[in-house]
Design an enzyme around this catalytic site. Structure first.
Site, short mmCIF file in Angstrom:
data_model
loop_
_atom_site.label_atom_id
_atom_site.label_comp_id
_atom_site.label_asym_id
_atom_site.label_seq_id
_atom_site.Cartn_x
_atom_site.Cartn_y
_atom_site.Cartn_z
N GLN A 20 35.49 5.53 -126.87
CA GLN A 20 36.71 5.69 -126.07
C GLN A 20 36.82 7.08 -125.44
O GLN A 20 37.59 7.27 -124.50
CB GLN A 20 37.94 5.41 -126.93
CG GLN A 20 38.05 3.99 -127.44
CD GLN A 20 38.23 2.97 -126.32
OE1 GLN A 20 38.49 3.31 -125.16
NE2 GLN A 20 38.09 1.70 -126.66
N SER A 22 29.66 2.96 -125.57
CA SER A 22 29.68 1.63 -124.96
C SER A 22 29.96 1.81 -123.47
O SER A 22 31.04 2.27 -123.10
CB SER A 22 30.77 0.77 -125.61
OG SER A 22 30.77 -0.53 -125.06
N THR A 66 12.76 -6.42 -126.34
CA THR A 66 12.60 -6.05 -124.94
C THR A 66 13.91 -5.55 -124.35
O THR A 66 14.94 -6.22 -124.45
CB THR A 66 12.11 -7.27 -124.12
OG1 THR A 66 10.87 -7.73 -124.67
CG2 THR A 66 11.92 -6.91 -122.66
N GLY A 106 28.53 -0.84 -128.15
CA GLY A 106 29.04 0.15 -129.08
C GLY A 106 28.94 -0.29 -130.53
O GLY A 106 28.61 0.51 -131.42
N THR A 107 29.21 -1.56 -130.80
CA THR A 107 29.16 -2.06 -132.18
C THR A 107 27.75 -1.94 -132.76
O THR A 107 27.57 -1.48 -133.89
CB THR A 107 29.65 -3.51 -132.25
OG1 THR A 107 31.04 -3.55 -131.92
CG2 THR A 107 29.44 -4.10 -133.63
N HIS A 152 30.39 -0.24 -120.89
CA HIS A 152 31.34 -1.04 -120.11
C HIS A 152 32.75 -0.44 -120.15
O HIS A 152 33.62 -0.85 -119.38
CB HIS A 152 31.36 -2.50 -120.59
CG HIS A 152 32.03 -2.74 -121.90
ND1 HIS A 152 33.37 -3.05 -121.99
CD2 HIS A 152 31.55 -2.74 -123.16
CE1 HIS A 152 33.68 -3.23 -123.28
NE2 HIS A 152 32.59 -3.04 -124.00
N ASN A 166 40.76 4.28 -130.78
CA ASN A 166 40.80 3.28 -129.72
C ASN A 166 42.17 2.64 -129.54
O ASN A 166 42.47 2.10 -128.49
CB ASN A 166 39.77 2.18 -129.98
CG ASN A 166 39.89 1.59 -131.37
OD1 ASN A 166 39.79 2.29 -132.36
ND2 ASN A 166 40.11 0.28 -131.44
N CYS A 222 38.75 -6.12 -130.19
CA CYS A 222 37.90 -6.80 -131.16
C CYS A 222 38.71 -7.52 -132.24
O CYS A 222 38.20 -8.39 -132.93
CB CYS A 222 36.96 -5.79 -131.82
SG CYS A 222 35.88 -4.95 -130.65
#
Length: 384
Positions: free
Chosen positions: A182, A202, A240, A71-72, A204, A151, A331
């Site tokens: 989120q 993001s 890649t 996400g960042t 995950h 978030n 974070c």
């Protein structure tokens, strides 16, 4: 010790079917998707399939999907890439309660000569779409970035209203970016109806592997990414691609979107239970953000402020007792400063240090909620 995980806004456990798929692709994949030989073409086919599945889940075109490392990076690529491509000196609007990825990118954009305006939020952490519309109407705004869902406190921002206001500017309207990390899998997304040009995700957060993000980039939007190399990902994100992780991420994304409506109902009911039991068990506790039953709140997120308790000390004690939570964004969990989100909402520094984020996931049960409240009661009482 039985542990309760109520920090799903930080990350969620990988879905079993996603883990199995990831291992399968790792075991069978042997080529670079940019290579033209058989192994490379096989890897390219897996990557293309993942892109098609992600695009269908997000209801965008395949060419509008850019895979990133998280996400960042998706946020930074959107904002810095747009600023680099737009013009040397421009203007950006965001708000004071954004994720640090947006605020950090905004600072970098300002250092490059742009004017950056951070509008405020109210006590519920909502921005005023009329304020943004007024700033845009004054002219000279090139980029607007407002997150879909906060978030830390779970506030849903008026993205549809902001997008509609920008669309009324016609061809002269600024680009519109939203950090939707989120919101994914928790509320229904409609990027086209919201007039969103760039959206960051993001995977995950919804049971996918760590290290995979997605940026949706509307056709015709120009980005100049900060990396140099090959022409991967439409030339804006060279390097890649991590094909096994991307393929697994697409599977998780599909499942999250498919299950979103059911998850919203279940998690909202559990959030109501959690807040009710907390109120019955502890005094001097405040629910931050919109009311618990508000449609302007993520269904799975609560931020509680306990008077006389430092949030970081509470998180540490809860962890020892078996409850996993956070004092704000993962974070910034090691920061000694009060949450910038809670400060932006008007809380005094001491109260802002007492915030505790509890975020529920698809595997959270009523028994988990009951155990969490019991641990909270003991831990808060011990720290007061």
């Amino acid at each position: 010790m039985t542990r309760v995980h109520l920090d799903h806004n930080a990350t969620t456990p990988m879905r079993p079917e996603v883990r199995a798929h990831l291992l399968h692709v790792l075991d069978t994949l042997g080529g670079n998707p940019s290579s033209v030989h058989r192994a490379g073409r096989a890897a390219r086919a897996i990557l293309d399939e993942a892109r098609a599945r992600a695009a269908a889940a997000l209801r965008v075109h395949e060419d509008e999907i850019v895979f990133t490392s998280g996400g960042t990076e998706s946020v930074n690529l959107a904002l810095l890439g747009a600023a680099r491509a737009r013009r040397e000196h421009g203007a950006m609007i965001t708000n004071a309660a954004e994720h640090s990825a947006v605020l950090g990118a905004a600072d970098e954009i300002a250092a490059r000569g742009w004017t950056v305006t951070r509008v405020g939020v109210d006590r519920a952490c909502r921005v005023d779409p009329d304020e943004i519309a007024g700033l845009v109407a004054a002219g000279g705004v090139d980029l607007v970035s407002v997150m879909t869902a906060n978030n830390e406190v779970g506030t849903l921002q008026p993205i549809a209203a902001i997008g509609a206001g920008l669309a009324r500017r016609g061809r002269e309207r600024p680009l519109f970016h939203t950090d939707a990390a989120q919101a994914l899998g928790r509320v229904q997304l409609d990027l086209a109806a919201w007039h969103v040009d760039l959206a960051s995700f993001s995977v995950h957060k919804v049971g996918g592997p760590l290290g995979v993000g997605i940026l949706t980039k509307r056709k015709g939007v120009a980005l100049r990414g900060p990396l140099f190399g090959g022409g991967q990902e439409g030339g804006v994100r060279p390097g890649t691609e991590n094909v096994p992780a991307i393929s697994a991420a697409a599977l998780a994304l599909e499942a999250a979107v498919r299950e979103q409506a059911a998850f919203a109902v279940t998690s909202r009911a559990l959030s109501l239970q959690l807040w009710s039991e907390v109120q019955q068990s502890l005094d001097d506790v405040e629910l931050l953000g919109p009311p618990i039953d508000s449609d302007e709140r993520l269904p799975n997120t609560l931020n509680l402020s306990f008077g006389g308790v430092d949030g970081r000390m509470l998180v540490a004690r809860l962890d020892l007792e078996g409850l996993e939570a956070s004092a704000g964004s993962a974070c910034a969990s090691g920061s000694l400063e009060p949450s910038h989100v809670l400060l932006a909402m008007g809380l005094a520094p001491e109260r802002a240090r007492s915030g505790l984020r509890l975020s529920l996931g698809r595997a959270t049960t009523p028994q988990d909620v009951h155990m969490a409240v019991d641990i909270l009661r003991r831990s808060v009482s011990a720290l007061r």
